[in-house]
Design a protein around this motif. Structure first.
Motif, PDB file in Angstrom:
ATOM      1  N   VAL A  75      38.896  42.165  42.358  1.00  0.00           N
ATOM      2  CA  VAL A  75      40.140  42.886  42.045  1.00  0.00           C
ATOM      3  C   VAL A  75      40.595  43.700  43.254  1.00  0.00           C
ATOM      4  O   VAL A  75      41.782  43.748  43.590  1.00  0.00           O
ATOM      5  CB  VAL A  75      39.940  43.779  40.810  1.00  0.00           C
ATOM      6  CG1 VAL A  75      41.143  44.696  40.604  1.00  0.00           C
ATOM      7  CG2 VAL A  75      39.715  42.918  39.564  1.00  0.00           C
ATOM      8  N   ALA A 119      43.188  33.933  35.489  1.00  0.00           N
ATOM      9  CA  ALA A 119      42.911  33.797  36.915  1.00  0.00           C
ATOM     10  C   ALA A 119      43.063  32.349  37.363  1.00  0.00           C
ATOM     11  O   ALA A 119      43.622  32.071  38.433  1.00  0.00           O
ATOM     12  CB  ALA A 119      41.510  34.314  37.226  1.00  0.00           C
ATOM     13  N   THR A 126      40.480  36.369  30.722  1.00  0.00           N
ATOM     14  CA  THR A 126      40.649  36.665  32.150  1.00  0.00           C
ATOM     15  C   THR A 126      40.361  35.430  32.988  1.00  0.00           C
ATOM     16  O   THR A 126      41.027  35.184  33.999  1.00  0.00           O
ATOM     17  CB  THR A 126      39.731  37.828  32.571  1.00  0.00           C
ATOM     18  OG1 THR A 126      40.128  39.008  31.864  1.00  0.00           O
ATOM     19  CG2 THR A 126      39.807  38.086  34.064  1.00  0.00           C
ATOM     20  N   LEU A 180      33.285  41.387  39.971  1.00  0.00           N
ATOM     21  CA  LEU A 180      34.652  41.468  39.449  1.00  0.00           C
ATOM     22  C   LEU A 180      35.433  42.581  40.130  1.00  0.00           C
ATOM     23  O   LEU A 180      36.601  42.402  40.510  1.00  0.00           O
ATOM     24  CB  LEU A 180      34.608  41.699  37.937  1.00  0.00           C
ATOM     25  CG  LEU A 180      35.953  41.740  37.205  1.00  0.00           C
ATOM     26  CD1 LEU A 180      36.690  40.420  37.369  1.00  0.00           C
ATOM     27  CD2 LEU A 180      35.741  42.049  35.729  1.00  0.00           C
ATOM     28  N   THR A 212      32.113  39.078  47.084  1.00  0.00           N
ATOM     29  CA  THR A 212      31.943  38.709  45.675  1.00  0.00           C
ATOM     30  C   THR A 212      30.803  37.721  45.487  1.00  0.00           C
ATOM     31  O   THR A 212      30.122  37.738  44.462  1.00  0.00           O
ATOM     32  CB  THR A 212      33.244  38.114  45.082  1.00  0.00           C
ATOM     33  OG1 THR A 212      33.562  36.879  45.737  1.00  0.00           O
ATOM     34  CG2 THR A 212      34.415  39.076  45.203  1.00  0.00           C
ATOM     35  N   GLN A 239      37.015  36.561  40.642  1.00  0.00           N
ATOM     36  CA  GLN A 239      37.412  37.111  39.343  1.00  0.00           C
ATOM     37  C   GLN A 239      37.050  36.189  38.182  1.00  0.00           C
ATOM     38  O   GLN A 239      36.464  36.632  37.189  1.00  0.00           O
ATOM     39  CB  GLN A 239      38.915  37.393  39.348  1.00  0.00           C
ATOM     40  CG  GLN A 239      39.393  38.147  38.113  1.00  0.00           C
ATOM     41  CD  GLN A 239      40.873  38.477  38.181  1.00  0.00           C
ATOM     42  OE1 GLN A 239      41.682  37.653  38.599  1.00  0.00           O
ATOM     43  NE2 GLN A 239      41.228  39.680  37.764  1.00  0.00           N
TER      44      GLN A 239
END
Length: 422
Positions: free
Chosen positions: A239, A275, A271, A235, A222, A259
């Motif tokens: 996930v 998170a 979101t 993202l 990421t 995320q």
């Protein structure tokens, strides 16, 4: 070789169809059972199952026992091991030609032999953990040569012979080292090399079928996508990493570092907060004055969670929330004496004040960040300072911003700038 349309083949097909399994699904079930019960990787596939059912091949060990266990039967129930063959079937009465005893003993020695001891593996694992802990203190210029040498040495060991358990441990070490090198490549701005190292690390994690390791590598991947500006890819990787890391030690890191920050860049504040809230529930306990490594092998501490939350909310435009989380993280970063996080978090705070049209206060805070890292300039601070100056371009006529621009020019690390790490 079995005769065509053998009793075993008919019985296997009947039991498979009664269980609602395709030939491929039966093969996958046998492979999973072999690993779970014997820690043995087998090469069974749908084509081999088809040959068994057609009677053109007979199952060799360990498949008879695995099939019996899977169908809750004995090998005899399945039409296997019907008894000793007749003399004619055995070769016309000739004495069977067994292998010499010494050949069997030699094979036993080679099967149990290894070019690596458990003590060496323990030392390699310890060295890798130490590299994770020293990551921010030592940086790429010191760590890259050391880790490249270690990775090459481990690769040489992998080319030798080990027990299955030792090989799994060796692959885990190799995956950690490749993941660390991938992250260091991100720091230097070499995303192509970073992605290659991370892909290698994930392949090794797949080979040992280790969910914690897969989740850790996804977290590192990421970073490459985030700093490459590929926020949707970042993202998606976060996930996917949560599929492996849900409920494990990597979950909090994937939530906030991957995320939340990607969602912040995509403008999805809901979101981000979901998170962050979940990550805070998972925060690992750390002693007062200690902060978890940014590439933590174990849980993420509260300071790391708050620091990443600040960056995510800043991107999403929630200045008040970003500032609140940043100050919370900063107190613990300052107590731990971590120059990189102390400087980078200050720059996040400064950006919130810059957005509130307070350039003097913002410039003063960035100046503090540069002073903190002056004894060991790092590329991430250089780049983030440049981003701050770009965002405050309209304030450059002010004395405080002009002074900061001059300070940044004097301070700038002559090494190749890396990408910012939050």
């Amino acid at each position: 070789m079995l005769a065509g349309n053998s009793p075993f083949g008919r019985e296997l097909r009947r039991r498979r169809e009664d269980a609602g399994l395709s030939q491929r699904q039966l093969a996958e079930a046998l492979a999973a059972l072999a690993w779970d019960e014997l820690e043995l990787r087998v090469g069974v596939d749908g084509n081999l199952v088809s040959r068994w059912e057609r009677g053109t091949a007979a199952p060799r060990p360990p498949y008879p026992d695995l099939l019996a266990q899977l169908f809750r039967a004995t090998p005899e129930d399945l039409g296997l091991r019907p008894g000793l063959p007749s003399a004619r079937e055995a070769g016309g009465g000739r004495e069977p030609a067994f292998e010499p005893t010494m050949k069997i003993l030699d094979r036993m020695l080679r099967t149990g032999s290894s070019n690596v001891s458990d003590g060496v593996l323990k030392q390699l694992e310890r060295m890798t953990e130490e590299a994770v802990g020293e990551y921010e203190r030592l940086g790429p210029l010191v760590l890259v040569p050391r880790l490249v040498k270690q990775r090459e040495w481990v690769e040489g060991l992998c080319e030798g012979r080990q027990t299955l358990h030792q090989r799994a441990r060796l692959y885990k070490v190799a995956a950690r080292l490749s993941g660390l090198l991938g992250s260091l490549a991100i720091d230097r701005g070499d995303l192509a090399t970073a992605r290659a190292y991370c892909d290698e690390a994930f392949q090794l994690a797949e080979l040992v079928d280790n969910d914690d390791l897969r989740a850790w590598v996804r977290g590192t991947q990421t970073l490459a996508e985030y700093y490459g500006g590929e926020y949707q890819s970042c993202l998606d990787l976060a996930v996917d990493g949560l599929r492996y890391g849900r409920g494990g030690e990597q979950e909090a890191r994937l939530l906030v570092q991957g995320q939340a920050r990607a969602a912040g860049r995509l403008g999805d504040t809901r979101t981000v907060m979901a998170a962050v809230d979940r990550a805070q529930e998972l925060a690992a306990d750390y002693p007062s004055g200690a902060v978890s490594p940014c590439l933590a092998l174990d849980g993420y501490c509260g300071a790391r969670i708050d620091g990443n939350a600040a960056t995510a909310l800043l991107s999403a435009g929630d200045l008040e929330g970003s500032r609140r989380f940043a100050f919370s993280a900063l107190a613990r970063f300052d107590a731990a004496g971590m120059a990189g996080p102390r400087s980078l978090t200050r720059i996040d705070i400064a950006l919130t004040f810059l957005s509130d049209d307070e350039p003097d206060r913002a410039a003063h805070i960035v100046g503090e960040a540069l002073t903190i890292s002056a004894s060991r300039p790092i590329a991430t601070v250089t780049v983030r300072t440049g981003q701050f100056l770009d965002a405050g371009r309209r304030f450059l006529p002010t004395a405080s911003m002009r002074h900061l621009a001059e300070l940044a020019a004097d301070w700038q690390n002559p090494a190749r700038p890396g990408l910012p790490r939050g």
